[in-house]
Design a protein around this motif. Sequence first.
Motif, PDB file in Angstrom:
ATOM      1  N   GLY A 146       6.736  -3.304   3.990  1.00 50.92           N
ATOM      2  CA  GLY A 146       6.554  -1.903   3.643  1.00 50.92           C
ATOM      3  C   GLY A 146       5.089  -1.535   3.606  1.00 50.92           C
ATOM      4  N   ASP A 147       4.697  -0.733   2.615  1.00 52.07           N
ATOM      5  CA  ASP A 147       3.308  -0.331   2.459  1.00 52.07           C
ATOM      6  C   ASP A 147       2.657  -1.178   1.373  1.00 52.07           C
ATOM      7  N   GLY A 148       1.379  -0.908   1.102  1.00 53.25           N
ATOM      8  CA  GLY A 148       0.609  -1.787   0.236  1.00 53.25           C
ATOM      9  C   GLY A 148       1.186  -2.008  -1.152  1.00 53.25           C
ATOM     10  N   ALA A 149       1.604  -0.942  -1.828  1.00 50.93           N
ATOM     11  CA  ALA A 149       2.147  -1.098  -3.174  1.00 50.93           C
ATOM     12  C   ALA A 149       3.456  -1.873  -3.161  1.00 50.93           C
ATOM     13  N   ALA A 150       4.208  -1.758  -2.070  1.00 49.92           N
ATOM     14  CA  ALA A 150       5.450  -2.518  -1.944  1.00 49.92           C
ATOM     15  C   ALA A 150       5.176  -4.012  -1.846  1.00 49.92           C
ATOM     16  N   LEU A 151       4.009  -4.386  -1.321  1.00 50.73           N
ATOM     17  CA  LEU A 151       3.628  -5.798  -1.256  1.00 50.73           C
ATOM     18  C   LEU A 151       3.594  -6.414  -2.655  1.00 50.73           C
ATOM     19  N   LEU A 152       2.949  -5.710  -3.574  1.00 52.40           N
ATOM     20  CA  LEU A 152       2.828  -6.218  -4.931  1.00 52.40           C
ATOM     21  C   LEU A 152       4.198  -6.325  -5.582  1.00 52.40           C
ATOM     22  N   ALA A 153       5.035  -5.320  -5.376  1.00 54.96           N
ATOM     23  CA  ALA A 153       6.377  -5.358  -5.953  1.00 54.96           C
ATOM     24  C   ALA A 153       7.162  -6.560  -5.430  1.00 54.96           C
ATOM     25  N   ARG A 154       7.014  -6.871  -4.155  1.00 48.96           N
ATOM     26  CA  ARG A 154       7.729  -8.021  -3.590  1.00 48.96           C
ATOM     27  C   ARG A 154       7.213  -9.325  -4.187  1.00 48.96           C
ATOM     28  N   LEU A 155       5.895  -9.448  -4.327  1.00 51.29           N
ATOM     29  CA  LEU A 155       5.343 -10.652  -4.921  1.00 51.29           C
ATOM     30  C   LEU A 155       5.791 -10.817  -6.369  1.00 51.29           C
ATOM     31  N   GLN A 156       5.818  -9.715  -7.112  1.00 49.50           N
ATOM     32  CA  GLN A 156       6.265  -9.785  -8.502  1.00 49.50           C
ATOM     33  C   GLN A 156       7.725 -10.218  -8.580  1.00 49.50           C
ATOM     34  N   ASP A 193       1.681 -17.483   1.777  1.00 50.76           N
ATOM     35  CA  ASP A 193       0.432 -18.184   1.488  1.00 50.76           C
ATOM     36  C   ASP A 193      -0.697 -17.200   1.205  1.00 50.76           C
ATOM     37  N   ILE A 194      -0.633 -16.054   1.874  1.00 53.50           N
ATOM     38  CA  ILE A 194      -1.668 -15.010   1.757  1.00 53.50           C
ATOM     39  C   ILE A 194      -0.965 -13.675   1.553  1.00 53.50           C
ATOM     40  N   VAL A 195      -1.539 -12.829   0.698  1.00 49.31           N
ATOM     41  CA  VAL A 195      -1.145 -11.425   0.641  1.00 49.31           C
ATOM     42  C   VAL A 195      -2.330 -10.616   1.119  1.00 49.31           C
ATOM     43  N   LEU A 196      -2.122  -9.758   2.099  1.00 41.02           N
ATOM     44  CA  LEU A 196      -3.182  -8.990   2.748  1.00 41.02           C
ATOM     45  C   LEU A 196      -2.754  -7.531   2.767  1.00 41.02           C
ATOM     46  N   GLY A 197      -3.483  -6.664   2.043  1.00 43.06           N
ATOM     47  CA  GLY A 197      -3.150  -5.252   2.070  1.00 43.06           C
ATOM     48  C   GLY A 197      -3.086  -4.587   0.714  1.00 43.06           C
ATOM     49  N   LEU A 198      -3.412  -5.303  -0.354  1.00 46.92           N
ATOM     50  CA  LEU A 198      -3.579  -4.656  -1.649  1.00 46.92           C
ATOM     51  C   LEU A 198      -4.935  -3.949  -1.656  1.00 46.92           C
ATOM     52  N   ASP A 199      -5.155  -3.110  -2.667  1.00 49.76           N
ATOM     53  CA  ASP A 199      -6.479  -2.507  -2.815  1.00 49.76           C
ATOM     54  C   ASP A 199      -6.876  -2.544  -4.282  1.00 49.76           C
ATOM     55  N   THR A 200      -8.037  -1.967  -4.601  1.00 47.18           N
ATOM     56  CA  THR A 200      -8.577  -2.106  -5.951  1.00 47.18           C
ATOM     57  C   THR A 200      -7.752  -1.383  -7.007  1.00 47.18           C
ATOM     58  N   ILE A 253       2.484  13.847   1.637  1.00 47.90           N
ATOM     59  CA  ILE A 253       1.825  12.748   0.941  1.00 47.90           C
ATOM     60  C   ILE A 253       2.773  11.553   0.877  1.00 47.90           C
ATOM     61  N   GLN A 254       2.250  10.429   0.354  1.00 46.93           N
ATOM     62  CA  GLN A 254       3.046   9.224   0.251  1.00 46.93           C
ATOM     63  C   GLN A 254       3.372   8.918  -1.217  1.00 46.93           C
ATOM     64  N   ASP A 255       4.447   8.189  -1.418  1.00 44.31           N
ATOM     65  CA  ASP A 255       4.914   7.843  -2.759  1.00 44.31           C
ATOM     66  C   ASP A 255       3.987   6.792  -3.377  1.00 44.31           C
ATOM     67  N   PRO A 256       3.382   7.078  -4.519  1.00 45.65           N
ATOM     68  CA  PRO A 256       2.459   6.110  -5.132  1.00 45.65           C
ATOM     69  C   PRO A 256       3.142   4.847  -5.633  1.00 45.65           C
ATOM     70  N   ARG A 257       4.459   4.851  -5.731  1.00 43.96           N
ATOM     71  CA  ARG A 257       5.172   3.658  -6.188  1.00 43.96           C
ATOM     72  C   ARG A 257       5.349   2.637  -5.075  1.00 43.96           C
ATOM     73  N   SER A 258       5.164   3.062  -3.821  1.00 45.88           N
ATOM     74  CA  SER A 258       5.344   2.144  -2.695  1.00 45.88           C
ATOM     75  C   SER A 258       4.161   2.115  -1.741  1.00 45.88           C
ATOM     76  N   SER A 259       3.248   3.058  -1.870  1.00 43.77           N
ATOM     77  CA  SER A 259       2.195   3.248  -0.875  1.00 43.77           C
ATOM     78  C   SER A 259       0.817   3.261  -1.523  1.00 43.77           C
ATOM     79  N   THR A 260      -0.124   2.510  -0.947  1.00 45.15           N
ATOM     80  CA  THR A 260      -1.491   2.548  -1.480  1.00 45.15           C
ATOM     81  C   THR A 260      -2.170   3.900  -1.259  1.00 45.15           C
ATOM     82  N   PRO A 261      -1.975   4.607  -0.128  1.00 42.06           N
ATOM     83  CA  PRO A 261      -2.546   5.958  -0.055  1.00 42.06           C
ATOM     84  C   PRO A 261      -1.961   6.889  -1.122  1.00 42.06           C
ATOM     85  N   GLY A 262      -0.657   6.776  -1.368  1.00 38.29           N
ATOM     86  CA  GLY A 262      -0.045   7.600  -2.412  1.00 38.29           C
ATOM     87  C   GLY A 262      -0.650   7.324  -3.774  1.00 38.29           C
ATOM     88  N   LEU A 263      -0.836   6.048  -4.088  1.00 44.22           N
ATOM     89  CA  LEU A 263      -1.467   5.686  -5.355  1.00 44.22           C
ATOM     90  C   LEU A 263      -2.940   6.098  -5.351  1.00 44.22           C
TER      91      LEU A 263
END
Length: 327
Positions: A60-70, A79-86, A153-163
Amino acid sequence: MRYPTLAAGLILATAPALAQTPELTIYTYDSFVSEWGPGPQVKSAFEAVCDCTVTFVGAGDGAALLARLQLEGARSPADIVLGLDTNLTAIAAETGLIAPHGLTPDHDLPVAWDDPLFLPYDWGYFAFVHDTDLADPPASFGDLIASDLQVVIQDPRSSTPGLGLLMWVEAAYGDRAPEIWQGLAPRILTVTPGWSEAYGLFLNGEADMVLSYTTSPAYHIIAEGDDSKTAAIFEEGHYLQVEVAGMLAASDQPELATRFLDFMLTDAFQAILPETNWMYPAVLPEAGLAQGFADLPTPDRALLLPPAEAAARRDGALATWLSALSR
Protein backbone atom coordinates in the motif's frame (compact mmCIF):
# COMPACT_ATOMS: atom_id res chain seq x y z
CA MET A 1 20.10 -47.13 -16.07
CA ARG A 2 22.90 -44.70 -15.19
CA TYR A 3 21.08 -41.60 -16.36
CA PRO A 4 18.55 -41.38 -13.51
CA THR A 5 21.40 -41.81 -11.01
CA LEU A 6 23.46 -39.14 -12.76
CA ALA A 7 20.49 -36.76 -12.86
CA ALA A 8 19.85 -37.28 -9.16
CA GLY A 9 23.50 -36.57 -8.45
CA LEU A 10 23.36 -33.35 -10.44
CA ILE A 11 20.27 -32.23 -8.56
CA LEU A 12 21.93 -32.94 -5.22
CA ALA A 13 25.08 -31.12 -6.27
CA THR A 14 23.12 -28.08 -7.47
CA ALA A 15 20.78 -27.79 -4.51
CA PRO A 16 23.34 -26.42 -2.00
CA ALA A 17 24.49 -23.79 -4.50
CA LEU A 18 20.93 -22.61 -4.95
CA ALA A 19 20.33 -22.59 -1.22
CA GLN A 20 23.38 -20.37 -0.67
CA THR A 21 21.91 -17.44 -2.62
CA PRO A 22 20.55 -15.14 0.11
CA GLU A 23 17.28 -13.28 -0.31
CA LEU A 24 16.70 -9.72 0.90
CA THR A 25 13.01 -8.93 1.45
CA ILE A 26 12.12 -5.24 1.36
CA TYR A 27 8.69 -3.89 2.31
CA THR A 28 7.89 -0.64 0.52
CA TYR A 29 5.00 1.33 -0.95
CA ASP A 30 3.26 0.30 -4.15
CA SER A 31 4.50 3.12 -6.39
CA PHE A 32 8.13 2.31 -5.52
CA VAL A 33 7.80 -1.20 -6.94
CA SER A 34 5.71 -0.28 -9.97
CA GLU A 35 7.26 -0.76 -13.42
CA TRP A 36 7.77 3.00 -13.68
CA GLY A 37 9.06 3.37 -10.12
CA PRO A 38 12.63 2.97 -8.86
CA GLY A 39 12.16 -0.59 -7.59
CA PRO A 40 13.07 -2.53 -10.76
CA GLN A 41 16.25 -0.49 -11.34
CA VAL A 42 17.25 -0.63 -7.67
CA LYS A 43 16.78 -4.40 -7.67
CA SER A 44 19.03 -4.81 -10.71
CA ALA A 45 21.67 -2.42 -9.37
CA PHE A 46 21.98 -4.07 -5.96
CA GLU A 47 21.78 -7.64 -7.25
CA ALA A 48 24.72 -6.79 -9.54
CA VAL A 49 26.94 -6.26 -6.48
CA CYS A 50 25.39 -8.34 -3.69
CA ASP A 51 25.28 -11.91 -5.04
CA CYS A 52 21.75 -12.09 -3.67
CA THR A 53 18.10 -11.91 -4.67
CA VAL A 54 16.14 -8.76 -3.85
CA THR A 55 12.41 -9.22 -3.33
CA PHE A 56 10.29 -6.08 -3.05
CA VAL A 57 6.87 -6.42 -1.41
CA GLY A 58 4.41 -3.60 -2.04
CA ALA A 59 2.28 -2.85 1.02
CA GLY A 60 0.00 0.00 0.00
CA ASP A 61 1.20 3.49 0.88
CA GLY A 62 3.73 4.57 3.49
CA ALA A 63 1.49 4.60 6.57
CA ALA A 64 0.16 1.17 5.60
CA LEU A 65 3.74 -0.13 5.81
CA LEU A 66 3.91 0.68 9.50
CA ALA A 67 0.52 -0.88 10.15
CA ARG A 68 1.65 -4.10 8.46
CA LEU A 69 4.86 -4.23 10.48
CA GLN A 70 2.94 -3.64 13.71
CA LEU A 71 0.57 -6.47 12.80
CA GLU A 72 3.32 -8.94 11.89
CA GLY A 73 5.70 -7.96 14.68
CA ALA A 74 8.88 -9.99 15.06
CA ARG A 75 7.37 -12.66 12.77
CA SER A 76 7.64 -10.35 9.76
CA PRO A 77 9.59 -11.86 6.86
CA ALA A 78 10.87 -8.39 5.93
CA ASP A 79 14.54 -7.50 6.29
CA ILE A 80 14.14 -3.83 5.33
CA VAL A 81 11.25 -1.38 5.52
CA LEU A 82 11.62 1.42 2.96
CA GLY A 83 9.09 4.24 2.70
CA LEU A 84 8.33 5.55 6.17
CA ASP A 85 8.90 9.23 6.88
CA THR A 86 9.62 11.42 9.90
CA ASN A 87 5.94 11.56 10.83
CA LEU A 88 6.10 7.80 11.46
CA THR A 89 9.65 7.08 12.60
CA ALA A 90 9.04 7.75 16.31
CA ILE A 91 6.08 5.36 16.32
CA ALA A 92 8.09 2.76 14.40
CA ALA A 93 11.00 3.12 16.82
CA GLU A 94 8.71 2.51 19.80
CA THR A 95 7.76 -0.92 18.42
CA GLY A 96 11.30 -2.18 18.99
CA LEU A 97 11.18 -3.80 15.55
CA ILE A 98 13.92 -1.64 13.99
CA ALA A 99 17.62 -2.27 14.59
CA PRO A 100 20.33 0.45 14.70
CA HIS A 101 22.03 0.80 11.32
CA GLY A 102 25.47 1.69 12.69
CA LEU A 103 26.29 3.85 9.65
CA THR A 104 27.53 7.45 9.49
CA PRO A 105 26.39 8.65 6.07
CA ASP A 106 26.86 11.97 4.33
CA HIS A 107 23.78 13.53 2.77
CA ASP A 108 22.44 16.67 1.11
CA LEU A 109 19.23 17.07 3.11
CA PRO A 110 17.92 20.54 3.99
CA VAL A 111 17.75 19.46 7.67
CA ALA A 112 20.23 17.91 10.12
CA TRP A 113 20.06 14.11 10.43
CA ASP A 114 21.37 11.82 13.17
CA ASP A 115 18.73 9.11 13.53
CA PRO A 116 20.40 5.86 14.67
CA LEU A 117 17.59 3.66 13.31
CA PHE A 118 16.53 5.19 10.00
CA LEU A 119 18.49 6.35 6.98
CA PRO A 120 17.07 8.97 4.58
CA TYR A 121 17.02 8.26 0.86
CA ASP A 122 14.97 11.12 -0.62
CA TRP A 123 12.97 14.20 0.31
CA GLY A 124 10.47 16.73 -1.00
CA TYR A 125 7.81 19.28 -0.09
CA PHE A 126 4.10 18.49 0.03
CA ALA A 127 2.06 20.77 -2.22
CA PHE A 128 -1.18 21.04 -4.15
CA VAL A 129 -0.54 20.42 -7.84
CA HIS A 130 -2.76 22.00 -10.49
CA ASP A 131 -2.90 22.80 -14.21
CA THR A 132 -1.05 25.97 -15.17
CA ASP A 133 -4.20 27.35 -16.77
CA LEU A 134 -6.06 27.34 -13.45
CA ALA A 135 -7.37 30.86 -12.86
CA ASP A 136 -6.24 32.44 -9.58
CA PRO A 137 -4.51 29.46 -7.96
CA PRO A 138 -4.51 29.73 -4.17
CA ALA A 139 -1.42 31.14 -2.47
CA SER A 140 -2.42 30.01 1.03
CA PHE A 141 -4.79 27.68 2.85
CA GLY A 142 -7.00 30.72 3.38
CA ASP A 143 -7.19 31.29 -0.38
CA LEU A 144 -8.07 27.63 -0.94
CA ILE A 145 -10.81 27.77 1.68
CA ALA A 146 -12.25 30.95 0.10
CA SER A 147 -12.26 29.43 -3.40
CA ASP A 148 -14.71 27.10 -5.11
CA LEU A 149 -11.96 24.65 -6.08
CA GLN A 150 -12.21 20.90 -5.56
CA VAL A 151 -9.17 18.99 -4.32
CA VAL A 152 -8.30 15.33 -3.85
CA ILE A 153 -6.31 14.28 -0.79
CA GLN A 154 -5.11 11.00 0.69
CA ASP A 155 -6.19 9.23 3.88
CA PRO A 156 -3.70 9.97 6.69
CA ARG A 157 -4.37 6.55 8.22
CA SER A 158 -2.87 4.77 5.20
CA SER A 159 -0.88 7.38 3.28
CA THR A 160 2.21 9.41 4.17
CA PRO A 161 1.09 12.37 1.99
CA GLY A 162 -2.27 12.29 3.79
CA LEU A 163 -0.54 12.30 7.16
CA GLY A 164 1.84 14.97 5.86
CA LEU A 165 -1.12 17.26 5.16
CA LEU A 166 -2.32 16.84 8.74
CA MET A 167 1.14 17.77 10.03
CA TRP A 168 1.35 20.65 7.55
CA VAL A 169 -1.81 22.18 9.01
CA GLU A 170 -0.61 21.44 12.55
CA ALA A 171 2.80 23.05 11.96
CA ALA A 172 1.37 26.08 10.19
CA TYR A 173 -1.66 26.77 12.39
CA GLY A 174 -1.34 24.94 15.71
CA ASP A 175 -4.46 25.61 17.80
CA ARG A 176 -6.24 26.97 14.72
CA ALA A 177 -6.04 23.58 12.96
CA PRO A 178 -9.72 22.69 13.65
CA GLU A 179 -10.82 25.98 12.08
CA ILE A 180 -8.69 25.33 8.99
CA TRP A 181 -10.06 21.82 8.55
CA GLN A 182 -13.63 23.01 8.89
CA GLY A 183 -12.93 25.47 6.10
CA LEU A 184 -11.13 22.90 3.94
CA ALA A 185 -13.79 20.19 4.25
CA PRO A 186 -16.11 21.61 1.54
CA ARG A 187 -13.14 21.88 -0.83
CA ILE A 188 -12.31 18.14 -0.57
CA LEU A 189 -13.87 16.16 -3.39
CA THR A 190 -12.77 12.78 -2.07
CA VAL A 191 -10.16 11.02 0.05
CA THR A 192 -8.22 8.13 -1.47
CA PRO A 193 -6.22 5.36 0.28
CA GLY A 194 -2.96 6.36 -1.39
CA TRP A 195 -1.16 8.82 -3.66
CA SER A 196 -1.56 6.91 -6.94
CA GLU A 197 -5.35 6.87 -6.77
CA ALA A 198 -5.54 10.57 -5.92
CA TYR A 199 -3.14 11.67 -8.66
CA GLY A 200 -5.00 9.53 -11.18
CA LEU A 201 -8.27 11.29 -10.38
CA PHE A 202 -6.59 14.66 -10.88
CA LEU A 203 -5.08 13.62 -14.21
CA ASN A 204 -8.50 12.41 -15.33
CA GLY A 205 -9.89 15.91 -14.73
CA GLU A 206 -12.04 14.97 -11.73
CA ALA A 207 -10.53 17.62 -9.45
CA ASP A 208 -8.88 21.02 -9.77
CA MET A 209 -5.93 20.15 -7.50
CA VAL A 210 -4.34 17.14 -5.84
CA LEU A 211 -2.19 16.78 -2.77
CA SER A 212 1.23 15.75 -4.04
CA TYR A 213 4.72 17.30 -4.13
CA THR A 214 6.41 20.38 -5.54
CA THR A 215 8.52 17.92 -7.57
CA SER A 216 5.57 16.13 -9.20
CA PRO A 217 5.48 18.49 -12.23
CA ALA A 218 9.06 17.42 -13.02
CA TYR A 219 7.67 14.08 -14.18
CA HIS A 220 5.43 15.75 -16.73
CA ILE A 221 8.20 18.11 -17.87
CA ILE A 222 10.96 15.49 -18.22
CA ALA A 223 9.10 12.29 -19.09
CA GLU A 224 6.27 13.75 -21.16
CA GLY A 225 7.55 17.12 -22.40
CA ASP A 226 4.46 18.63 -20.78
CA ASP A 227 4.77 21.84 -18.76
CA SER A 228 1.04 22.15 -18.04
CA LYS A 229 1.33 21.18 -14.35
CA THR A 230 2.73 23.19 -11.46
CA ALA A 231 2.59 23.34 -7.67
CA ALA A 232 0.84 26.12 -5.76
CA ILE A 233 3.27 27.78 -3.34
CA PHE A 234 1.63 28.73 -0.03
CA GLU A 235 2.73 31.70 2.03
CA GLU A 236 2.47 29.66 5.27
CA GLY A 237 5.33 27.46 4.06
CA HIS A 238 5.36 23.82 3.00
CA TYR A 239 5.78 20.69 5.07
CA LEU A 240 8.94 18.72 4.36
CA GLN A 241 8.91 14.97 3.85
CA VAL A 242 12.08 12.92 4.37
CA GLU A 243 11.61 9.30 3.32
CA VAL A 244 13.64 6.69 5.17
CA ALA A 245 14.54 3.02 5.37
CA GLY A 246 15.40 0.85 8.34
CA MET A 247 16.50 -2.70 9.09
CA LEU A 248 14.27 -5.04 11.04
CA ALA A 249 15.80 -6.36 14.25
CA ALA A 250 14.44 -9.84 13.48
CA SER A 251 16.01 -9.95 10.00
CA ASP A 252 17.77 -13.22 9.20
CA GLN A 253 20.03 -11.29 6.79
CA PRO A 254 21.40 -8.46 8.98
CA GLU A 255 24.72 -8.13 7.15
CA LEU A 256 23.00 -8.03 3.76
CA ALA A 257 20.41 -5.56 5.06
CA THR A 258 23.18 -3.27 6.34
CA ARG A 259 24.90 -3.49 2.96
CA PHE A 260 21.67 -2.40 1.29
CA LEU A 261 21.24 0.56 3.64
CA ASP A 262 24.81 1.61 2.88
CA PHE A 263 24.16 1.11 -0.85
CA MET A 264 21.11 3.42 -0.68
CA LEU A 265 23.32 6.49 -0.33
CA THR A 266 25.65 5.61 -3.20
CA ASP A 267 25.36 7.12 -6.65
CA ALA A 268 24.17 3.77 -8.03
CA PHE A 269 20.98 4.12 -5.96
CA GLN A 270 20.58 7.88 -5.66
CA ALA A 271 20.88 8.56 -9.40
CA ILE A 272 17.83 6.34 -9.99
CA LEU A 273 15.48 8.29 -7.70
CA PRO A 274 14.94 11.73 -9.27
CA GLU A 275 13.41 10.47 -12.50
CA THR A 276 11.59 7.43 -11.11
CA ASN A 277 10.43 8.46 -7.62
CA TRP A 278 10.31 12.13 -8.65
CA MET A 279 11.74 13.40 -5.37
CA TYR A 280 14.99 15.12 -4.45
CA PRO A 281 17.70 12.53 -3.68
CA ALA A 282 19.25 12.48 -0.21
CA VAL A 283 22.67 12.64 -1.88
CA LEU A 284 23.02 14.70 -5.03
CA PRO A 285 24.06 12.37 -7.90
CA GLU A 286 27.36 13.03 -9.64
CA ALA A 287 25.48 13.96 -12.83
CA GLY A 288 23.26 16.42 -10.96
CA LEU A 289 19.54 16.85 -11.63
CA ALA A 290 17.76 17.32 -14.93
CA GLN A 291 16.77 20.86 -15.91
CA GLY A 292 13.14 20.02 -15.18
CA PHE A 293 13.97 20.06 -11.47
CA ALA A 294 15.80 23.38 -11.64
CA ASP A 295 12.72 25.09 -13.06
CA LEU A 296 10.38 24.01 -10.25
CA PRO A 297 8.94 26.56 -7.81
CA THR A 298 10.32 26.18 -4.29
CA PRO A 299 8.82 27.23 -0.96
CA ASP A 300 10.24 30.19 0.91
CA ARG A 301 9.71 28.42 4.23
CA ALA A 302 10.11 24.76 5.22
CA LEU A 303 7.93 23.29 7.97
CA LEU A 304 8.84 20.10 9.83
CA LEU A 305 7.80 18.78 13.23
CA PRO A 306 10.37 16.69 15.10
CA PRO A 307 9.47 12.97 14.91
CA ALA A 308 8.46 12.74 18.58
CA GLU A 309 6.23 15.82 18.31
CA ALA A 310 4.65 14.54 15.09
CA ALA A 311 3.88 11.25 16.84
CA ALA A 312 2.41 13.07 19.86
CA ARG A 313 0.15 15.20 17.67
CA ARG A 314 -0.96 12.45 15.32
CA ASP A 315 -4.03 11.13 17.17
CA GLY A 316 -5.39 14.58 17.97
CA ALA A 317 -4.84 15.81 14.42
CA LEU A 318 -6.54 12.71 13.05
CA ALA A 319 -9.54 13.23 15.33
CA THR A 320 -9.79 16.86 14.18
CA TRP A 321 -9.64 15.78 10.55
CA LEU A 322 -12.29 13.08 10.97
CA SER A 323 -14.59 15.46 12.80
CA ALA A 324 -14.33 18.13 10.11
CA LEU A 325 -14.90 15.72 7.22
CA SER A 326 -17.86 13.98 8.87
CA ARG A 327 -19.95 17.14 9.07
